[in-house]
Design a protein around this motif. Structure first.
Motif, mmCIF file in Angstrom:
data_model
loop_
_atom_site.group_PDB
_atom_site.id
_atom_site.type_symbol
_atom_site.label_atom_id
_atom_site.label_comp_id
_atom_site.label_asym_id
_atom_site.label_seq_id
_atom_site.Cartn_x
_atom_site.Cartn_y
_atom_site.Cartn_z
ATOM 1 N N ASN A 135 1.162 -1.364 0.322
ATOM 2 C CA ASN A 135 0.002 0.010 0.340
ATOM 3 C C ASN A 135 0.780 0.945 -0.048
ATOM 4 O O ASN A 135 2.061 1.371 0.753
ATOM 5 C CB ASN A 135 -1.178 -0.070 1.253
ATOM 6 C CG ASN A 135 -1.616 1.625 0.859
ATOM 7 O OD1 ASN A 135 -2.489 1.248 0.274
ATOM 8 N ND2 ASN A 135 -1.900 2.173 2.396
ATOM 9 N N LEU A 136 0.496 2.154 -0.839
ATOM 10 C CA LEU A 136 1.392 3.410 -0.801
ATOM 11 C C LEU A 136 0.847 3.955 -0.084
ATOM 12 O O LEU A 136 2.091 4.939 0.793
ATOM 13 C CB LEU A 136 1.442 3.850 -2.261
ATOM 14 C CG LEU A 136 2.184 2.306 -3.539
ATOM 15 C CD1 LEU A 136 2.369 3.032 -5.051
ATOM 16 C CD2 LEU A 136 3.604 2.188 -3.028
ATOM 17 N N TYR A 137 -0.118 5.472 -1.184
ATOM 18 C CA TYR A 137 -0.271 6.480 0.243
ATOM 19 C C TYR A 137 -2.440 7.001 -0.034
ATOM 20 O O TYR A 137 -2.477 6.254 -0.997
ATOM 21 C CB TYR A 137 -0.182 7.776 -0.782
ATOM 22 C CG TYR A 137 0.202 7.913 -1.996
ATOM 23 C CD1 TYR A 137 -1.013 8.613 -2.854
ATOM 24 C CD2 TYR A 137 0.724 7.012 -2.949
ATOM 25 C CE1 TYR A 137 -1.242 8.747 -3.994
ATOM 26 C CE2 TYR A 137 0.769 7.527 -4.116
ATOM 27 C CZ TYR A 137 -0.349 8.030 -4.893
ATOM 28 O OH TYR A 137 -0.803 8.267 -6.120
ATOM 29 N N PRO A 138 -2.919 7.712 0.084
ATOM 30 C CA PRO A 138 -4.344 7.607 0.020
ATOM 31 C C PRO A 138 -4.723 8.516 -0.781
ATOM 32 O O PRO A 138 -3.518 9.460 -1.272
ATOM 33 C CB PRO A 138 -4.834 8.842 1.535
ATOM 34 C CG PRO A 138 -3.143 9.110 1.921
ATOM 35 C CD PRO A 138 -2.038 8.008 1.832
ATOM 36 N N ALA A 159 -3.716 3.728 -2.581
ATOM 37 C CA ALA A 159 -3.165 3.076 -3.606
ATOM 38 C C ALA A 159 -2.607 2.673 -3.578
ATOM 39 O O ALA A 159 -1.749 2.235 -2.541
ATOM 40 C CB ALA A 159 -2.168 4.701 -4.622
ATOM 41 N N GLN A 160 -2.326 1.750 -4.291
ATOM 42 C CA GLN A 160 -1.447 -0.253 -4.144
ATOM 43 C C GLN A 160 -0.904 0.093 -5.321
ATOM 44 O O GLN A 160 -1.063 -0.036 -6.614
ATOM 45 C CB GLN A 160 -2.855 -0.698 -3.891
ATOM 46 C CG GLN A 160 -3.187 -0.580 -2.950
ATOM 47 C CD GLN A 160 -4.225 -2.302 -2.144
ATOM 48 O OE1 GLN A 160 -4.649 -2.962 -3.131
ATOM 49 N NE2 GLN A 160 -4.660 -1.816 -0.745
ATOM 50 N N LEU A 212 1.053 -2.386 4.333
ATOM 51 C CA LEU A 212 0.699 -3.403 4.198
ATOM 52 C C LEU A 212 -1.101 -3.002 4.763
ATOM 53 O O LEU A 212 -2.064 -3.355 4.720
ATOM 54 C CB LEU A 212 0.607 -4.501 5.884
ATOM 55 C CG LEU A 212 2.353 -5.031 5.586
ATOM 56 C CD1 LEU A 212 2.212 -6.296 6.036
ATOM 57 C CD2 LEU A 212 2.263 -5.270 3.680
ATOM 58 N N SER A 213 -1.549 -1.390 5.151
ATOM 59 C CA SER A 213 -2.646 -1.238 5.280
ATOM 60 C C SER A 213 -3.749 -1.239 4.324
ATOM 61 O O SER A 213 -3.294 -0.824 2.703
ATOM 62 C CB SER A 213 -2.743 0.373 5.678
ATOM 63 O OG SER A 213 -1.482 0.657 6.745
ATOM 64 N N GLY A 214 -5.615 -2.125 4.453
ATOM 65 C CA GLY A 214 -6.127 -1.914 3.752
ATOM 66 C C GLY A 214 -5.730 -2.669 2.328
ATOM 67 O O GLY A 214 -6.943 -2.443 1.630
#
Length: 351
Positions: free
Chosen positions: A145-148, A284-285, A329-331
């Motif tokens: 997971n990268l950023y919102p 964003a993944q 690893l979020s979301g």
């Protein structure tokens, strides 16, 4: 390295340059990058990253990541102050239509990896939601997971659009069929009591929609991505736009029914001269195909999170500052690639 230079060259305009000149410069970066990494070059591993339109955020973020993980032969080692990428790897970021198209390309082995919205990744893997008719894309595996990504609803200044309800009867760009933006735009319209027939839908990529807004041909556009997005920054620099909030009870109901949505705010600093608004976001993944070699993906994850590459992320883009191992690893709702899982396991990180 060319990619490091290219990934950090663009900054939101402080004055009012022509929008097309900004986007043309970004397009040149994409073409140049491909030229630097010809597929026929001997003794080099190539790794293609599907991103999004040049006017959005995925392209500059993908270019930045490509530079970080690349480790062409002949340069100084990481220990000697050189790049800390994967030795012998040349990564290339290429512009695409966006999340939906990117994940289809992974399933068809047309790209090694892709950037995509968390919601679209979930729908593609499970064959649910707006992608239910396309079957399960179980070849997807996550790296990080990268950023919102903030959901932007951009209105033409003077169009009289202050709320989502004001979109009724207006010309609104929902983005292209291959984008996560279009999928989210339709869900959001429905949550606020609007169907596609209630607006005059335009299916254009962000760069094309921005051209149309500049020409006064559309009233509003949706865009899902990290801010500042180059195409929107250029419109803001010309004092052409306002931002419309996506909040209130309908937004709360969306978060409850679609857990991948989070509350978010686009600040007034994101686009100078444009007031900030409350909105929603998705993660964003970075994903790959299941057949990518374990050792390669392990090395790529290690390069992304190498301490010496932190400065490149922080300097490369406003959203890249939020790309951190704490939220890697979020979301994530799909399986990790075994190479990434091995790397995170060594760090003591589990889902």
């Amino acid at each position: 390295m060319l990619w490091n230079v290219g990934a950090t060259a663009y900054k939101p305009p402080m004055r009012r340059p022509a929008r097309k000149s900004i986007l043309a410069a970004l397009a040149v970066l994409a073409v140049t990058a491909v030229a630097v990494a010809p597929e026929a070059q001997e003794g080099v591993r190539h790794f293609r990253i599907a991103t999004g339109p040049t006017a959005g955020t995925y392209f500059p973020i993908g270019a930045l990541i490509a530079g970080i993980i690349s480790g062409p032969e002949g340069g100084p080692s990481c220990e000697d102050g050189g790049g800390c990428g994967v030795p012998g790897l040349i990564a290339v970021a290429q512009a695409t239509d966006g999340s939906v198209a990117n994940l289809a390309a992974i399933a068809e082995d047309r790209f090694h990896s892709a950037l995509a919205q968390a919601d679209v990744v979930h729908w593609a893997y499970s064959g649910e939601g707006p992608l239910a008719g396309q079957g399960e894309n179980t070849a997807l595996r996550a790296i990080a997971n990268l950023y919102p990504e903030s959901i932007h609803l951009v209105a033409r200044r003077g169009a009289g659009i202050a709320t989502l309800a004001d979109l009724k009867g207006r010309a609104v760009s929902l983005d292209t069929a291959g984008s996560g933006t279009r999928a989210d735009a339709e869900i959001i319209l429905a949550a606020f009591g609007l169907g596609i027939d209630d607006v005059r839908p335009i299916y254009a990529s962000l760069d094309r929609a921005a051209d149309m807004m500049e020409a006064g041909e559309i009233d509003a556009l949706f865009f899902v991505g990290g801010y500042p997005a180059p195409g929107i920054s250029a419109l803001a620099a010309q004092d052409l736009i306002t931002l419309v909030p996506i909040d209130g009870p309908p937004a709360q109901a969306l978060r409850e029914s679609h857990p991948f949505f989070s509350t978010d705010r686009i600040t007034s600093e994101a686009y100078p001269g444009v007031a900030g608004v409350d909105t929603l976001s998705v993660g964003a993944q970075w994903v790959v195909g299941a057949t990518e070699p374990e050792d390669l993906v392990y090395a790529i994850a290690a390069a992304l999170w190498h301490p010496e590459n932190r400065r490149l992320l922080d300097a490369g883009h406003a959203k890249a500052r939020l790309i951190r191992p704490e939220t890697a690893l979020s979301g994530i709702t799909i399986p990790l690639h075994p190479g990434a899982a091995r790397y995170y396991g060594e760090l003591g990180k589990t889902r």
